[in-house]
Design a protein around this motif. Structure first.
Motif, PDB file in Angstrom:
ATOM      1  N   LYS A  84      23.486  -4.076  11.286  1.00 20.35           N
ATOM      2  CA  LYS A  84      23.424  -4.657   9.940  1.00 20.35           C
ATOM      3  C   LYS A  84      22.735  -3.702   8.974  1.00 20.35           C
ATOM      4  CE  LYS A  84      23.518  -9.445  11.447  1.00 20.35           C
ATOM      5  NZ  LYS A  84      22.735 -10.638  11.736  1.00 20.35           N
ATOM      6  N   LYS A  85      21.651  -3.064   9.427  1.00 16.41           N
ATOM      7  CA  LYS A  85      20.969  -2.091   8.588  1.00 16.41           C
ATOM      8  C   LYS A  85      21.905  -0.934   8.263  1.00 16.41           C
ATOM      9  CE  LYS A  85      16.164  -2.695  10.090  1.00 16.41           C
ATOM     10  NZ  LYS A  85      15.034  -2.019  10.726  1.00 16.41           N
ATOM     11  N   ALA A  86      22.613  -0.469   9.279  1.00 15.11           N
ATOM     12  CA  ALA A  86      23.503   0.680   9.098  1.00 15.11           C
ATOM     13  C   ALA A  86      24.625   0.356   8.125  1.00 15.11           C
ATOM     14  CB  ALA A  86      24.080   1.121  10.440  1.00 15.11           C
ATOM     15  N   SER A  87      25.202  -0.840   8.223  1.00 18.29           N
ATOM     16  CA  SER A  87      26.317  -1.182   7.339  1.00 18.29           C
ATOM     17  C   SER A  87      25.843  -1.305   5.898  1.00 18.29           C
ATOM     18  CB  SER A  87      26.989  -2.481   7.798  1.00 18.29           C
ATOM     19  OG  SER A  87      26.090  -3.573   7.681  1.00 18.29           O
ATOM     20  N   GLY A  88      24.608  -1.689   5.694  1.00 16.12           N
ATOM     21  CA  GLY A  88      24.070  -1.799   4.341  1.00 16.12           C
ATOM     22  C   GLY A  88      23.700  -0.456   3.734  1.00 16.12           C
ATOM     23  N   LEU A  89      23.669   0.586   4.572  1.00 15.47           N
ATOM     24  CA  LEU A  89      23.257   1.897   4.079  1.00 15.47           C
ATOM     25  C   LEU A  89      24.388   2.908   4.066  1.00 15.47           C
ATOM     26  CD1 LEU A  89      19.914   2.056   6.042  1.00 15.47           C
ATOM     27  CD2 LEU A  89      20.166   1.719   3.602  1.00 15.47           C
ATOM     28  N   LYS A 145       8.090   5.539   7.935  1.00 14.26           N
ATOM     29  CA  LYS A 145       8.381   6.418   6.805  1.00 14.26           C
ATOM     30  C   LYS A 145       9.825   6.929   6.831  1.00 14.26           C
ATOM     31  CE  LYS A 145       3.570   7.799   6.549  1.00 14.26           C
ATOM     32  NZ  LYS A 145       2.589   8.844   6.731  1.00 14.26           N
ATOM     33  N   LEU A 146      10.511   6.745   7.957  1.00 20.12           N
ATOM     34  CA  LEU A 146      11.912   7.150   8.036  1.00 20.12           C
ATOM     35  C   LEU A 146      12.789   6.120   7.326  1.00 20.12           C
ATOM     36  CD1 LEU A 146      12.271   8.145  11.811  1.00 20.12           C
ATOM     37  CD2 LEU A 146      12.105   9.704   9.862  1.00 20.12           C
ATOM     38  N   PRO A 147      13.933   6.554   6.775  1.00 26.99           N
ATOM     39  CA  PRO A 147      14.893   5.569   6.274  1.00 26.99           C
ATOM     40  C   PRO A 147      15.309   4.646   7.424  1.00 26.99           C
ATOM     41  CG  PRO A 147      15.480   7.782   5.549  1.00 26.99           C
ATOM     42  CD  PRO A 147      14.355   7.935   6.556  1.00 26.99           C
ATOM     43  N   PRO A 148      15.620   3.378   7.155  1.00 26.93           N
ATOM     44  CA  PRO A 148      15.934   2.435   8.230  1.00 26.93           C
ATOM     45  C   PRO A 148      17.036   2.902   9.182  1.00 26.93           C
ATOM     46  CG  PRO A 148      15.662   1.265   6.168  1.00 26.93           C
ATOM     47  CD  PRO A 148      15.609   2.731   5.842  1.00 26.93           C
ATOM     48  N   LEU A 149      18.088   3.512   8.646  1.00 20.44           N
ATOM     49  CA  LEU A 149      19.168   3.982   9.510  1.00 20.44           C
ATOM     50  C   LEU A 149      18.670   5.084  10.433  1.00 20.44           C
ATOM     51  CD1 LEU A 149      22.110   3.985  10.405  1.00 20.44           C
ATOM     52  CD2 LEU A 149      22.617   5.534   8.499  1.00 20.44           C
ATOM     53  N   TRP A 150      17.879   5.994   9.916  1.00 19.04           N
ATOM     54  CA  TRP A 150      17.336   7.076  10.733  1.00 19.04           C
ATOM     55  C   TRP A 150      16.467   6.512  11.851  1.00 19.04           C
ATOM     56  CZ3 TRP A 150      15.495  11.870   7.497  1.00 19.04           C
ATOM     57  CH2 TRP A 150      16.519  12.267   6.625  1.00 19.04           C
ATOM     58  N   ALA A 151      15.614   5.543  11.499  1.00 19.88           N
ATOM     59  CA  ALA A 151      14.735   4.929  12.506  1.00 19.88           C
ATOM     60  C   ALA A 151      15.557   4.238  13.589  1.00 19.88           C
ATOM     61  CB  ALA A 151      13.783   3.943  11.841  1.00 19.88           C
ATOM     62  N   SER A 152      16.644   3.578  13.188  1.00 24.64           N
ATOM     63  CA  SER A 152      17.506   2.908  14.168  1.00 24.64           C
ATOM     64  C   SER A 152      18.137   3.908  15.116  1.00 24.64           C
ATOM     65  CB  SER A 152      18.604   2.119  13.447  1.00 24.64           C
ATOM     66  OG  SER A 152      18.045   1.103  12.659  1.00 24.64           O
ATOM     67  N   VAL A 153      18.673   4.995  14.566  1.00 24.65           N
ATOM     68  CA  VAL A 153      19.324   6.017  15.393  1.00 24.65           C
ATOM     69  C   VAL A 153      18.311   6.648  16.337  1.00 24.65           C
ATOM     70  CG1 VAL A 153      20.451   8.283  15.346  1.00 24.65           C
ATOM     71  CG2 VAL A 153      21.176   6.495  13.754  1.00 24.65           C
ATOM     72  N   PHE A 154      17.147   7.011  15.808  1.00 29.05           N
ATOM     73  CA  PHE A 154      16.115   7.643  16.634  1.00 29.05           C
ATOM     74  C   PHE A 154      15.668   6.715  17.760  1.00 29.05           C
ATOM     75  CE2 PHE A 154      11.860   8.849  17.865  1.00 29.05           C
ATOM     76  CZ  PHE A 154      11.969  10.222  18.016  1.00 29.05           C
ATOM     77  N   GLU A 165      27.576   8.608  21.947  1.00 33.58           N
ATOM     78  CA  GLU A 165      28.826   7.877  21.704  1.00 33.58           C
ATOM     79  C   GLU A 165      28.556   6.404  21.424  1.00 33.58           C
ATOM     80  OE1 GLU A 165      28.263   9.831  24.418  1.00 33.58           O
ATOM     81  OE2 GLU A 165      29.456  11.562  23.757  1.00 33.58           O
ATOM     82  N   THR A 166      27.662   5.802  22.207  1.00 25.81           N
ATOM     83  CA  THR A 166      27.316   4.391  22.012  1.00 25.81           C
ATOM     84  C   THR A 166      26.698   4.178  20.636  1.00 25.81           C
ATOM     85  OG1 THR A 166      26.952   4.071  24.375  1.00 25.81           O
ATOM     86  CG2 THR A 166      25.932   2.467  22.906  1.00 25.81           C
ATOM     87  N   ILE A 167      25.811   5.081  20.237  1.00 23.84           N
ATOM     88  CA  ILE A 167      25.145   4.955  18.939  1.00 23.84           C
ATOM     89  C   ILE A 167      26.155   5.100  17.812  1.00 23.84           C
ATOM     90  CG2 ILE A 167      23.425   5.971  17.401  1.00 23.84           C
ATOM     91  CD1 ILE A 167      21.928   6.854  20.009  1.00 23.84           C
ATOM     92  N   CYS A 168      27.016   6.108  17.905  1.00 25.43           N
ATOM     93  CA  CYS A 168      28.023   6.327  16.858  1.00 25.43           C
ATOM     94  C   CYS A 168      28.949   5.125  16.736  1.00 25.43           C
ATOM     95  CB  CYS A 168      28.831   7.590  17.145  1.00 25.43           C
ATOM     96  SG  CYS A 168      27.904   9.112  16.876  1.00 25.43           S
ATOM     97  N   THR A 169      29.389   4.595  17.874  1.00 22.20           N
ATOM     98  CA  THR A 169      30.274   3.432  17.863  1.00 22.20           C
ATOM     99  C   THR A 169      29.550   2.207  17.322  1.00 22.20           C
ATOM    100  OG1 THR A 169      31.484   4.288  19.766  1.00 22.20           O
ATOM    101  CG2 THR A 169      31.729   1.941  19.294  1.00 22.20           C
ATOM    102  N   GLY A 170      28.348   1.958  17.829  1.00 24.48           N
ATOM    103  CA  GLY A 170      27.596   0.766  17.435  1.00 24.48           C
ATOM    104  C   GLY A 170      27.211   0.751  15.966  1.00 24.48           C
ATOM    105  N   LEU A 171      26.903   1.935  15.416  1.00 22.99           N
ATOM    106  CA  LEU A 171      26.449   2.008  14.029  1.00 22.99           C
ATOM    107  C   LEU A 171      27.535   2.547  13.093  1.00 22.99           C
ATOM    108  CD1 LEU A 171      22.796   3.331  14.522  1.00 22.99           C
ATOM    109  CD2 LEU A 171      23.593   0.973  14.353  1.00 22.99           C
TER     110      LEU A 171
END
Length: 198
Positions: A84-89, A145-154, A165-171
């Motif tokens: 949800k965070k990723a789709s909003g960004l 301090k990271l953008p939300p998408l960056w924090a999610s990926v990390f 691959e899972t991260i790219c597909t999921g986000l």
């Protein structure tokens, strides 16, 4: 956690839903808080985990421990939050004018730190730094301090050991966006940790 309701269910003999809150709520809450910077949302996710587990109780094949099964359900709920965070960004640019160039820090062949930019030792005496509560606090502060998408990926990559691959597909990220995010997250976290931990 707010509720300790007894649950009447036809659970298998070795599954005890009425004990879940007492046995696992604190662990699951800590797990969620480490990945999501919102204690109220973390509480909601843990409660949703218990409810989801009750709904799927008949499908629990007992190939793993209850704790492992509940953690897997919670993990999926956390990934939903990341999505949800990723789709909003999606429309926000990944690169900022103030962000350092990742080519300067990382080898483009293998993605590892270049020798001259390799992070200094954090001087942690414990073998596992993530078990050190003080370090966890500094890391959490830096991750905020990271953008939300960056924090999610990390988090998905380095805390949950998910594949690229899972991260790219999921986000819904392209491979190139993923690598830019992961490199820039490392650079920013490195800088923050060196300022606040060493």
């Amino acid at each position: 956690m707010r509720t300790k309701d007894k649950v009447q269910t036809s659970a298998p003999n070795d599954v005890a839903p009425h004990l879940w809150v007492d046995q696992y709520a604190d662990y699951l809450f800590a797990y969620a808080c480490l990945r999501i910077d919102d204690s109220e949302l973390a509480r909601d996710l843990v409660q949703d985990t218990f409810l989801g587990a009750l709904e799927r109780l008949e499908k629990f094949d007992r190939q793993c421990l209850e704790k492992t099964w509940l953690t897997a359900i919670l993990k999926n709920k956390i990934f939903d939050v990341y999505r949800k965070k990723a789709s909003g960004l999606k429309r926000q640019p990944l690169l900022t004018a103030t962000a350092p160039d990742s080519d300067e820090f990382f080898d483009q062949e293998d993605g590892h730190w270049k020798e001259e930019h390799c992070p200094a030792s954090f001087a942690i005496e414990q073998p596992d730094a993530l078990q050190n509560k003080e370090f966890q606090g500094v890391l959490q502060s830096c991750m905020k301090k990271l953008p939300p998408l960056w924090a999610s990926v990390f988090t998905m990559k380095h805390m949950d050991d998910e594949s690229s691959e899972t991260i790219c597909t999921g986000l819904c990220l392209t491979s190139s966006n993923y690598w830019v995010i992961i490199h820039r997250s490392k650079v920013h976290l490195r800088s923050c940790l060196q300022k606040n931990w060493m």
